[in-house]
Design a protein around this motif. Structure first.
Motif, short mmCIF file in Angstrom:
data_model
loop_
_atom_site.label_atom_id
_atom_site.label_comp_id
_atom_site.label_asym_id
_atom_site.label_seq_id
_atom_site.Cartn_x
_atom_site.Cartn_y
_atom_site.Cartn_z
N LEU A 103 1.96 -15.86 6.72
CA LEU A 103 1.16 -16.41 5.62
C LEU A 103 0.29 -15.32 4.99
O LEU A 103 -0.34 -14.54 5.70
N ARG A 104 0.26 -15.28 3.66
CA ARG A 104 -0.56 -14.31 2.93
C ARG A 104 -1.65 -14.99 2.12
O ARG A 104 -2.65 -14.37 1.80
N SER A 105 -1.44 -16.26 1.76
CA SER A 105 -2.40 -16.98 0.94
C SER A 105 -2.63 -18.37 1.53
O SER A 105 -1.67 -19.11 1.76
N PHE A 106 -3.91 -18.70 1.78
CA PHE A 106 -4.25 -19.98 2.40
C PHE A 106 -5.41 -20.61 1.64
O PHE A 106 -6.46 -19.98 1.44
N ALA A 107 -5.23 -21.85 1.20
CA ALA A 107 -6.28 -22.58 0.50
C ALA A 107 -6.49 -23.92 1.20
O ALA A 107 -5.53 -24.68 1.40
N ALA A 108 -7.73 -24.17 1.58
CA ALA A 108 -8.11 -25.46 2.17
C ALA A 108 -9.43 -25.94 1.56
O ALA A 108 -10.22 -26.61 2.21
N ALA A 109 -9.66 -25.57 0.31
CA ALA A 109 -10.91 -25.90 -0.37
C ALA A 109 -11.13 -27.41 -0.43
O ALA A 109 -10.19 -28.19 -0.44
N TRP A 110 -12.41 -27.77 -0.43
CA TRP A 110 -12.83 -29.15 -0.58
C TRP A 110 -12.36 -30.07 0.55
O TRP A 110 -12.17 -31.27 0.36
N ASN A 111 -12.15 -29.52 1.72
CA ASN A 111 -11.93 -30.30 2.94
C ASN A 111 -13.18 -30.12 3.79
O ASN A 111 -13.64 -29.00 3.96
N PRO A 112 -13.74 -31.19 4.35
CA PRO A 112 -14.95 -31.05 5.16
C PRO A 112 -14.65 -30.48 6.55
O PRO A 112 -14.80 -31.15 7.56
N LEU A 113 -14.21 -29.22 6.59
CA LEU A 113 -13.83 -28.58 7.85
C LEU A 113 -15.00 -28.49 8.82
O LEU A 113 -14.80 -28.54 10.03
N GLY A 114 -16.20 -28.32 8.30
CA GLY A 114 -17.41 -28.35 9.13
C GLY A 114 -17.72 -27.03 9.82
O GLY A 114 -16.92 -26.10 9.87
N THR A 115 -18.92 -26.96 10.36
CA THR A 115 -19.43 -25.72 10.95
C THR A 115 -18.73 -25.34 12.26
O THR A 115 -18.72 -24.16 12.62
N LYS A 116 -18.13 -26.29 12.95
CA LYS A 116 -17.42 -25.95 14.19
C LYS A 116 -16.18 -25.10 13.91
O LYS A 116 -15.64 -24.46 14.81
N SER A 117 -15.73 -25.08 12.67
CA SER A 117 -14.56 -24.28 12.33
C SER A 117 -14.91 -22.82 12.05
O SER A 117 -14.01 -21.98 11.94
N ILE A 118 -16.19 -22.51 11.93
CA ILE A 118 -16.61 -21.14 11.58
C ILE A 118 -16.09 -20.09 12.56
O ILE A 118 -15.52 -19.08 12.12
N PRO A 119 -16.21 -20.25 13.88
CA PRO A 119 -15.73 -19.18 14.78
C PRO A 119 -14.24 -18.86 14.62
O PRO A 119 -13.86 -17.69 14.57
N ILE A 120 -13.41 -19.88 14.50
CA ILE A 120 -11.97 -19.60 14.37
C ILE A 120 -11.66 -19.05 12.98
O ILE A 120 -10.81 -18.16 12.83
N LEU A 121 -12.35 -19.51 11.94
CA LEU A 121 -12.15 -18.96 10.60
C LEU A 121 -12.63 -17.51 10.54
O LEU A 121 -12.02 -16.67 9.87
N ARG A 122 -13.71 -17.22 11.23
CA ARG A 122 -14.20 -15.84 11.31
C ARG A 122 -13.14 -14.96 11.95
O ARG A 122 -12.86 -13.85 11.50
N GLU A 123 -12.51 -15.47 13.00
CA GLU A 123 -11.44 -14.73 13.67
C GLU A 123 -10.26 -14.52 12.73
O GLU A 123 -9.68 -13.44 12.67
N VAL A 124 -9.90 -15.56 11.99
CA VAL A 124 -8.81 -15.45 11.02
C VAL A 124 -9.15 -14.39 9.98
O VAL A 124 -8.32 -13.52 9.65
N LYS A 125 -10.36 -14.43 9.46
CA LYS A 125 -10.74 -13.52 8.37
C LYS A 125 -10.90 -12.08 8.85
O LYS A 125 -10.47 -11.15 8.18
N LEU A 126 -11.51 -11.88 10.00
CA LEU A 126 -11.86 -10.54 10.44
C LEU A 126 -10.83 -9.88 11.36
O LEU A 126 -10.73 -8.66 11.40
N LEU A 127 -10.07 -10.68 12.10
CA LEU A 127 -9.22 -10.09 13.13
C LEU A 127 -7.73 -10.33 12.94
O LEU A 127 -6.92 -9.73 13.63
N ARG A 128 -7.34 -11.24 12.04
CA ARG A 128 -5.93 -11.58 11.89
C ARG A 128 -5.14 -10.36 11.42
O ARG A 128 -5.54 -9.63 10.53
#
Length: 182
Positions: A115-140
């Motif tokens: 995957l090169r492009s991912f959009a999940a805008a306007w979904n209430p993913l919530g603050t518990k998703s921050i650690p895994i999203l941080r990992e996706v953004k910084l370490l993937r």
């Protein structure tokens, strides 16, 4: 095999009852691009379609935005991300994917390397998703070229912060006993 490479049935008011028919068609095609956005597939309809395309070896683009999907949208889209090895673009914005269901979606995102492009805008993913999203953004590896998470229930700046180390425990403060004034 039907020589259909692109299927766009967006904006057709398709309900979850029609999803099995679409899935049957997809099973007969080497589809490369699929858009079922802005319909009424809901969770079960989206689940049916995702199960049909998860193993497709030619699918590169999947747009499933605005389907009032809610649960189990995160789980079924996450399964596609885990299983599909050709997908390069996914847009699942505006599906009411909430925090608990978002973990399935984000685990799939983390495990997918195409995957090169991912959009999940306007979904209430919530603050518990921050650690895994941080990992996706910084370490993937390889990194995503586009990540759209506008209005997902947290400040996007949180994704750029490295997790803070837990401060060492502080010794307890001494307590002083005071006598009563007379």
């Amino acid at each position: 095999e039907i020589p259909l490479r692109v299927l766009d049935v967006s904006h057709n008011n398709i309900s979850e009852a029609s999803a099995p028919r679409i899935a049957e068609l997809l099973d007969l095609c080497a589809i490369e691009e699929l858009s079922v956005s802005q319909n009424r597939l809901r969770g079960n309809g989206l689940w049916t379609i995702c199960n049909s395309i998860a193993w497709h070896t030619s699918l590169t683009t999947l747009r499933v935005r605005e389907n009032v999907a809610s649960a189990p949208a995160g789980q079924c889209i996450g399964n596609v991300l885990e299983l599909n090895k050709t997908l390069t673009l996914l847009d699942c914005s505006w599906n009411d994917i909430k925090e608990a269901d978002a973990m399935h979606l984000l685990t799939g995102l983390l495990s997918n390397t195409t995957l090169r492009s991912f959009a999940a805008a306007w979904n209430p993913l919530g603050t518990k998703s921050i650690p895994i999203l941080r990992e996706v953004k910084l370490l993937r590896d390889p990194p995503l070229q586009k990540l759209d998470l506008v209005n997902c229930g947290f400040d996007l700046k949180e994704l750029d912060k490295m997790p803070e180390e837990t401060p060492p425990p502080q010794p307890p403060k001494p307590t002083t006993k005071r006598g009563k004034k007379r």
